[in-house]
Design a protein around this motif. Structure first.
Motif, mmCIF file in Angstrom:
data_model
loop_
_atom_site.group_PDB
_atom_site.id
_atom_site.type_symbol
_atom_site.label_atom_id
_atom_site.label_comp_id
_atom_site.label_asym_id
_atom_site.label_seq_id
_atom_site.Cartn_x
_atom_site.Cartn_y
_atom_site.Cartn_z
ATOM 1 N N TYR A 279 -0.283 -8.640 -5.227
ATOM 2 C CA TYR A 279 0.573 -7.442 -5.089
ATOM 3 C C TYR A 279 0.335 -6.741 -3.759
ATOM 4 N N VAL A 280 -0.856 -6.979 -3.179
ATOM 5 C CA VAL A 280 -1.264 -6.194 -1.999
ATOM 6 C C VAL A 280 -0.348 -6.507 -0.815
ATOM 7 N N ALA A 281 -0.107 -7.812 -0.580
ATOM 8 C CA ALA A 281 0.658 -8.174 0.631
ATOM 9 C C ALA A 281 2.083 -7.628 0.539
ATOM 10 N N LEU A 282 2.543 -7.298 -0.675
ATOM 11 C CA LEU A 282 3.913 -6.791 -0.803
ATOM 12 C C LEU A 282 3.905 -5.273 -0.936
ATOM 13 N N GLY A 283 2.729 -4.662 -0.748
ATOM 14 C CA GLY A 283 2.668 -3.198 -0.792
ATOM 15 C C GLY A 283 2.913 -2.644 -2.184
#
Lengths: 320, 597, 327, 341
Positions: A279-283
């Motif tokens: 989820y992090v890379a997609l903010g």
């Protein structure tokens, strides 16, 4: 920061004899009082102590908060926890830290995560200290072939990449896998650091007069090693013990992050961070990554501050 | 250092992070999949300009290059452009049903059979030749030579030669003399006869209405003796590294696990091939991608097509909820069913009532949601997926229906406790899943349902995909009681490819077994054999529906998804992209590269 | 000097053999090791062979593979064969992609090297600079700020820092793309654009360690008698500092050599977060695929780098510090 | 002897503010040093003897320490100079050598190079010439094979050798005043004598002044012409060797003399001074020595006794009348020799 006279001289403190008189009247103080006086002044160390105590209470209070909030750590709140795509929902109502990717309460899981991290770190550090101190004294005191073997063994372990072999080991069910295996991995790769320090100290202590005195009195080597040298190692053991704990906490979290540490449904910070990664890379789902990460950071910072404080209070040679 | 200042500084850092993070949008609630792109939205054309490079991003490599050994969708995908067969699936056809009407490829026409479907004959076209071998060299006496009947004879002999290790011999062992040849009692297969170089006839020991479909599989592509024999003689054939191309492309370079490059095969004559337009000059196929990285590359148009790389988890949500991306996500039913299975040889799952209770207890809606939500396809309620005859829609047949399939724990518990005559089941049972997301979450969802149902001693393991198949599911001695990451896709449009290998008692093998539930129910076996033998059309469909109904009611499977294939591609770089049922992918041989790429 | 190096090289060989033995023990001796047959699952049923047999492992095929790889032979025979091949530079073939392990590792070395060298350059330069400035200006704001910065650095696990920065730069600000690694040979600009964030993440923790160490060393050295003598001689403050740096920075050389050696073996976590196809991620995949030769290859590679680093560092230290002759 | 006054310290105060309070290391000091003279400074550790000289050399950080009074060096007040001007004096006209030879030379640089650096510090000359100069200097301080030893590192020198190298380094620019801070304490006895003899030779040869700081009265007796006894940052007594050693006038000096073994007074019992040195933060009121002084009376703990000649022939800081002083010293000497026989 504890002031010392040498702060003013551009050179070493007054030659010939100890630093200029300490405080009001030269009153002899026991090492413990000296230690406590310096430690008390070091606010950063106190802040570190506070963080550590806070984390320990968090770990102990986990079941209490679990019952207050009413969300068991492995309960999947499927209707409100995840959205239609299975992504975790943000914090709402009594779920103040939000949900994870299976709709579980992150607050409760982060608190239980503290249990895993602290127990593994402290137990692993304990094991490391026992092995490290024992082999360290043995090598430092006996010297000769014993020292060579232990030192070469230390070099061997230090040259093996910890994470790689850790992962390879954790895929087998050696020791029945699970927490016991994780503790073994961390301790197996950790004890050389403490062993090397203790060996160094023992080498120098060995030359000290009181050791020679004990020798001349005819004390058996075992006695000298564990009754004479060991008590003098308490300071370095305490210092490096506190400094190794955070490294072990990060070690366990790293193994969990790579998917080989503590398995579900038990909660562990590294494992939660790994689950949050997509989820992090997609903010998205910042809460899923932030809270376990912060908890990990606070715990490690606490122990580091505490360790630094202990080191400065116990052997103040290194100016702050 | 005043610690109060430190705490202020520290608090500021956390607030900063929260502010920067909080201003982003949360997950969308609806997850509606209204305007999804399907084949209807695709207009195909066969006058597009050739040339350019098709860049494909993939995760796993082909299992084999040798067409006989291949048994993996990724390998079939490659074979579509490299190995031609007597008959094949049509090109540039967007209607899924129409895609099943096979067209002649190397043969003049589709198979001519006698009325009881036990004899099939084909005549090979003129002007169809062999191209270059893997790596681009010519093979003396093969490259440029016409394809002849003996090449097919040798191709089928290879399928039954141990050193080759064929992928699916069971589709062809009904050719007369095949079993004898395999056992070494005969030095050729009597059932295959050549009449001159160009006509070939297959006589079968039992009727097979779908023989043409079996002829359209890569294993049925011709293999010249001169090119393959010396490799097949070895203890473990490595013709795999020297395959000769017959299709529009040959394999120019293969670095296993990293890269496959296909170049145009000049010996391929477009006139003789109505199914493949072969617009691109080269195909640059990069393997070993991490799924999310591959999806990101396609999103950034660095790559044109995702093969076994498709948006999942948060990336899927982004693709579906962002209009520009949603247009580039082709969604079609894939003909695959994902399911949990219960091993009937392990207590308490030998008891039908326990199986039914588990069917009611499992929350399929949550597994589907964790898998990616409705976009990934409807929740399955029976074995055979849509698009295959014998399929039973949910409204018509749903033996274990619960409110939006989220499971009914109360009734399930009651049934379970009655069935086992106790409050809980305390014996250990092995639950095997897989570790790669989203399988890890599926595993947790299933585990918590089973625990709630009453299993107190679940021993879970999540090996890396696909090891759960090779080391657990297909190895009966692993005593896997429940499998949470199983899936099966049709080989071709008939329900036979579903029910026979997975539910027929005769197909339980000591290792490499596909009937994971190890179901050996005489009534089930009878229904399957009867349907297989029934003639194509109404009668066969009704028979497969009955078999499907019966298989579902045994409760050995808990099907939870009839998958949609989600094909991500760069509409900026490529056009003429339509879903191709046989490969559950797109028909890459008919993709055209946009000129300004 | 020569005799010293020979002794170290002999020791390096012994260490390599010990590293190989450790991996063999994990694979063949420990329970659940995937080199061994699955209990009760018949003769040729070692998970490695089953895995290599592809989608539907038929017994004949599996046994065939077991024979080909020699998995049925006793452990010491396999050990002997592996070491024999190693001496001729052949690290065997990967079970997963059946490609020579040596080629796979060398193909991934540039990624790990660019990550390791880039990050180590940053933490060396900034770490030492911050350490020096905060030591020379003790108790100034700069000193307190940098020491707080260092304390946070030492306590920030790489993967958490990595995730936070990826969230901010890639997730929200979109000025970094986590899937954008390009080798320097193919496109230097894209390479740089893909490397700056992993460099910072990998460098930040070590930068903090170096800053604290350099500061501690420098403060200690400033208190030494020979610094006071230098001042008493009438030396300018600049050259007095040069004197102090000369002895304070020597331990940094050894630490840098060791850290770089370890890093060249692959930064497992940073490579996995930033999808950099380095030796670290190759090793992690190899382990999850139970690919014994590649695991051995990557672990050996990492181990050899550390041994070389040790040797180079010892020699460098001897040349820097005259008191340490080659004992 | 109207020799030139090299160094004159007037009412010098050096205080260090610390967390525990203000450490008054030097608390009102006055003395003069003449060219060609060896001026001894004696006192227990923590009496401020080193701080005085370090302050002169500018080695005390002025920002944090509170310094008042004057230090006139050849008429110029060193305290008024800025750090650059002071640096020019340091090592050129005013040089210092320290106690622990093992730590005084930079371990990583060759001894010769460190000497060359000292030369080039204040004089511009080609490196080769400076190297020759350095080699000659090594020879002049009695180091054998100076050419080879030039290239050696400090750890290859013995303790005595290193102290000689230090002295060579101090003499590079023929300073007018050499301050020797406990030069012999870390050396064994035989080497001590050689170093003391070397300092004497250098003093006469270069006609410079020498300040010899030590807690070893024996060394002072052999070498120094005049001596200052310091206690708790203040002067206790100052005078020629004969005056101070033969007819000491301050109880602290008596105690010092009684606590050192004397070759000539065989069999005398050593009498230690009771108590321990006072804290420099809350100094005892009046005469700092009064808590340990057996002869104190009510006046002693009122005001600080000034340093002046009260008739005994040389200045001292004790309120006892000159008669009492002479009487008490005579009694103590008698008691000491009687107890020994």
């Amino acid at each position: 920061m504890a002031q010392s006279a040498s702060d003013f001289l551009q050179g070493p403190s007054q030659p010939g004899g100890g630093p200029e008189a300490e405080g009001p009247g030269v009153v002899a103080r026991t090492p413990r009082q000296l230690f406590w006086r310096r430690f008390k002044e070091d606010r950063l160390a106190l802040f570190g102590g506070f963080l550590v105590v806070f984390m320990i209470t968090v770990a102990l209070a986990a079941p209490v908060v679990e019952s207050i909030v009413g969300h068991p750590y492995d309960e999947q709140y499927r209707d409100i926890g995840t959205n239609a795509f299975g992504s975790p929902n943000p914090p709402t109502g009594s779920f103040i830290f939000g949900f994870d990717d299976l709709g579980r309460d992150i607050l409760v899981r982060t608190m239980y995560g503290a249990r895993v991290s602290l127990t593994i770190a402290i137990v692993a550090t304990g094991v490391e200290l026992v092995i490290g101190v024992f082999l360290g004294i043995l090598a430092g005191f006996m010297r000769g072939w014993v020292d060579t073997i232990v030192s070469r063994f230390i070099d061997l372990i230090l040259s093996i990449p910890f994470l790689l072999l850790g992962i390879a080991l954790s895929v087998t069910d050696f020791l029945g896998g699970g927490e016991k295996l994780i503790i073994f991995i961390i301790a197996f790769f950790g004890w050389p650091y403490i062993a090397r320090i203790v060996r160094g100290q023992t080498l120098s202590l060995r030359e000290a007069q009181f050791v020679e005195a004990a020798y001349s009195v005819g004390a058996p080597t075992r006695w000298i090693m564990f009754r004479e040298i060991l008590p003098n190692l308490l300071a370095p053991i305490l210092i490096y013990g506190t400094l190794i704990i955070p490294q072990n906490i990060v070690g366990e979290a790293a193994l969990s992050f790579l998917g080989v540490g503590i398995q579900q449904p038990t909660a562990a910070w590294g494992q939660m961070l790994a689950a949050a990664t997509p989820y992090v890379a997609l903010g998205k789902a910042w809460w899923f990554m932030l809270y376990p990460g912060l908890a990990l950071f606070i715990t490690v910072l606490g122990f580091n501050l505490l360790g630094d404080g202990l080191r400065d209070a116990l052997d103040p040679k290194t100016g702050r | 250092m005043k610690s109060s200042r430190l705490i202020k500084l520290f608090a500021l850092l956390t607030v900063l992070m929260l502010v920067a993070a909080a201003c982003g949008g949360g997950g969308s609630e609806t997850g509606d999949t209204g305007d999804k792109r399907t084949n209807e939205d695709v207009t195909v054309s066969d006058e597009l300009n050739p040339g350019g490079t098709l860049r494909i991003a993939g995760v796993s490599d082909v299992d084999y290059m040798d067409p006989a050994s291949q048994y993996y969708t990724v390998s079939f995908f490659l074979s579509r452009g490299v190995f031609r067969t007597l008959v094949t699936y049509p090109g540039n056809v967007t209607d899924l049903a129409a895609q099943n009407e096979l067209v002649p490829d190397l043969a003049e026409s589709t198979g001519q059979s006698n009325e009881d479907f036990t004899e099939w004959s084909y005549t090979i076209k003129d002007g169809v030749t062999y191209g270059l071998k893997l790596g681009g060299e010519e093979v003396a006496g093969v490259t440029g030579e016409e394809i002849v009947c003996d090449d097919f004879v040798y191709a089928f002999e290879r399928i039954f030669t141990a050193s080759v290790g064929a992928g699916y011999p069971f589709y062809y062992d009904i050719i007369e003399g095949a079993k004898e040849f395999q056992a070494g009692d005969a030095d050729s297969i009597s059932g295959i006869t050549c009449d001159g170089d160009k006509s070939i006839t297959f006589s079968l020991s039992e009727p097979a209405g779908d023989w043409d479909f079996r002829m359209a599989m890569p294993a049925a592509s011709p293999v010249p003796r001169a090119a393959a024999e010396k490799y097949d003689k070895k203890e473990d054939s490595d013709y795999d590294r020297h395959v000769v191309a017959t299709g529009p492309y040959y394999i120019a370079e293969w670095t296993p696990g990293e890269q496959i490059t296909l170049e145009r095969n000049e010996y391929w004559d477009a006139e003789t091939d109505e199914a493949r337009l072969a617009y691109p000059d080269t195909v640059d196929w990069k393997l070993g991608f991490d799924n999310d990285v591959g999806v990101q590359k396609i999103q950034d148009n660095e790559y044109d097509l995702g093969l076994d790389v498709s948006p999942q988890g948060p990336a899927l949500e982004e693709w579906v909820t962002t209009p520009e991306l949603n247009e580039r996500l082709l969604q079609e039913p894939s003909g695959c069913t994902r399911y949990l299975f219960l091993n009937t040889t392990i207590e308490p799952f030998d008891n039908q009532a326990v199986r039914e209770a588990v069917n009611l207890a499992i929350d399929r809606e949550n597994i589907k949601r964790v898998f990616g939500g409705p976009t990934t396809g409807p929740i399955a309620t029976s074995i055979v997926p849509p698009g295959i005859d014998g399929h039973l829609p949910s409204e018509e047949f749903n033996p274990f229906e619960t409110e939006n399939m989220a499971g009914d724990m109360e009734t399930a518990k009651q049934m379970f406790q009655e069935a086992i005559g106790a409050e809980t089941w305390d014996e250990p049972i092995k639950l095997i899943g897989a570790s790669d997301p989203p399988h890890d979450r599926i595993f947790e969802s299933v585990r918590s349902d089973l625990e709630e149902l009453g299993f107190t001693n679940i021993q879970g393991k999540t090996p890396k995909f696909p090891n759960q198949y090779t080391q657990f599911y297909s190895v009966p001695s692993s005593e896997t009681a429940v499998g949470s990451s199983a899936g099966w896709c049709k080989d071709y449009q008939s329900a036979f490819t579903f029910l026979d290998p997975l539910f027929h008692g005769d197909n339980i093998l000591e290792s490499g077994n596909q009937n994971y539930a190890e179901l050996n129910d005489p009534e089930m076996n009878r229904l399957i054999d009867e349907a297989a033998a029934s003639p194509l059309g109404e009668e066969q469909t009704a028979a497969w529906e009955a078999a499907n109904r019966y298989a579902t009611e045994t409760g050995v499977w808990i099907p939870w998804s009839w998958d949609n294939d989600l094909i991500a591609y760069s509409s900026e770089n490529i056009t003429n992209v339509y879903y191709f049922g046989f490969h559950s992918q797109v028909d890459w041989v008919n993709i055209a590269i946009n000129s300004e790429q | 000097m020569f005799q010293y190096i020979v002794r170290r090289l002999i020791w390096a060989v012994i260490m390599t053999l010990l590293v190989i033995s450790t991996v063999f023990v994990i694979f063949f001796v420990l329970p659940g090791g995937s080199g061994r047959n699955i209990e009760g699952a018949g003769k040729c049923s070692s998970p490695i062979a089953i895995m290599m047999a592809g989608r539907n492992p038929r017994p004949a095929l599996v046994c065939n593979i077991v024979k080909r790889l020699g998995l049925d032979k006793p452990v010491y025979v396999q050990y002997g064969r592996y070491v024999g091949n190693l001496l001729q530079g052949d690290m065997g073939y990967s079970y997963h992609s059946s490609e020579p392990v040596r080629d796979a590792i060398f193909r991934r070395l540039p990624a790990t090297a660019s990550l390791a060298i880039g990050a180590s350059f940053i933490w060396l330069v900034f770490g030492v600079a911050i350490g020096i400035v905060s030591a020379l200006r003790r108790r100034s704001f700069m000193d307190r700020a940098s020491m707080f910065f260092a304390l946070v650095g030492v306590s920030l696990p790489t993967f958490f820092l990595g995730l936070v920065l990826v969230f901010l730069f890639d997730g929200r600000l979109n000025i970094y793309n986590v899937a954008s690694y390009q080798p320097i040979t193919s496109d230097p600009v894209a390479w740089l654009k893909s490397m700056w964030l992993p460099w910072i993440v990998l460098a930040y923790v070590s930068m903090a360690v170096y800053a604290r160490m350099v500061r501690g060393n420098l403060l200690e050295v400033m208190g030494e008698d020979y610094i006071r003598t230098a001042r008493a001689k009438g030396l300018r403050e600049k050259s007095v500092t040069r004197h102090a740096l000369r002895s304070a920075l020597t331990p940094v050389v050894t630490m840098y050599g060791l850290d770089l050696g370890i890093l060249l073996g692959g930064a497992v976590i940073t490579e996995s977060i930033f999808n950099i196809p380095g030796i670290g991620s190759l090793a992690v995949d190899a382990i999850s695929n139970q690919d014994l030769p590649t695991i051995l290859g990557t672990t050996l590679f990492a181990g050899v780098f550390v041994i070389i680093a040790n040797l180079v560092v010892d020699i460098a230290y001897a040349s820097l510090d005259p008191r340490v002759r080659y004992s | 002897m109207a020799q030139e006054v090299l160094l004159e310290v007037k009412d010098l105060h050096v205080h260090f503010p610390t967390a525990d309070g203000l450490v008054k290391a030097v608390d009102g000091l006055n003395f003069k040093v003449l060219r060609g003279e060896t001026f001894g400074i004696v006192g227990e550790s923590g009496s401020g003897k080193s701080v005085t000289n370090l302050t002169a050399l500018g080695l005390i950080k002025r920002e944090t320490a509170q310094i008042s009074g004057e230090i006139l060096f050849k008429g110029q007040d060193l305290l008024k100079l800025n750090s650059e001007e002071l640096r020019k004096v340091r090592g050129k006209e005013l040089a210092m050598i320290f106690q622990d030879p093992f730590a005084c030379l930079h371990p990583f640089y060759r001894v010769g190079d460190q000497l060359v650096e000292a030369i080039l510090c204040h004089e511009k000359m080609p490196k080769k010439q400076a190297a020759e100069r350095a080699t000659d200097l090594l020879a002049s301080v009695g180091i054998p094979h100076p050419k080879e030893r030039f290239r050696d590192y400090p750890h290859q020198y013995s303790g005595g050798m290193r102290q000689r190298a230090m002295i060579a380094m101090a003499l590079v620019h023929n300073p007018d005043l050499l301050i020797a801070d406990e030069p012999t304490t870390a050396l064994d006895v035989t080497v001590q004598a050689q170093i003391i003899e070397l300092i004497e030779k250098v003093k006469t040869e270069f006609n410079i002044g020498v300040i010899l700081i030590t807690h070893d009265l024996g060394v002072i007796a052999d070498v120094a012409q005049r001596v200052l006894v310091m206690y708790a940052g203040r002067g206790a007594e100052m005078g020629t060797i004969d005056e101070v050693f033969k007819s000491p006038l301050h109880p602290y000096t008596w105690g010092l003399l009684e606590s050192i073994p004397r070759v000539d007074s065989k069999g005398t019992r050593l009498v230690p001074i009771e108590g321990s040195p006072p804290s420099l933060i809350n100094k005892p009121a009046g005469c700092a020595f009064h808590p340990r002084c057996p002869h104190r009376f009510e006046k002693c703990d009122k005001e600080i006794p000034a340093m002046q000649d009260r008739g005994g022939g040389h200045p001292e800081a004790c309120y006892l009348s000159i008669e009492d002083k002479k009487r008490i010293w005579a009694e103590r000497e008698a008691r000491r020799t009687k107890a020994a026989s």
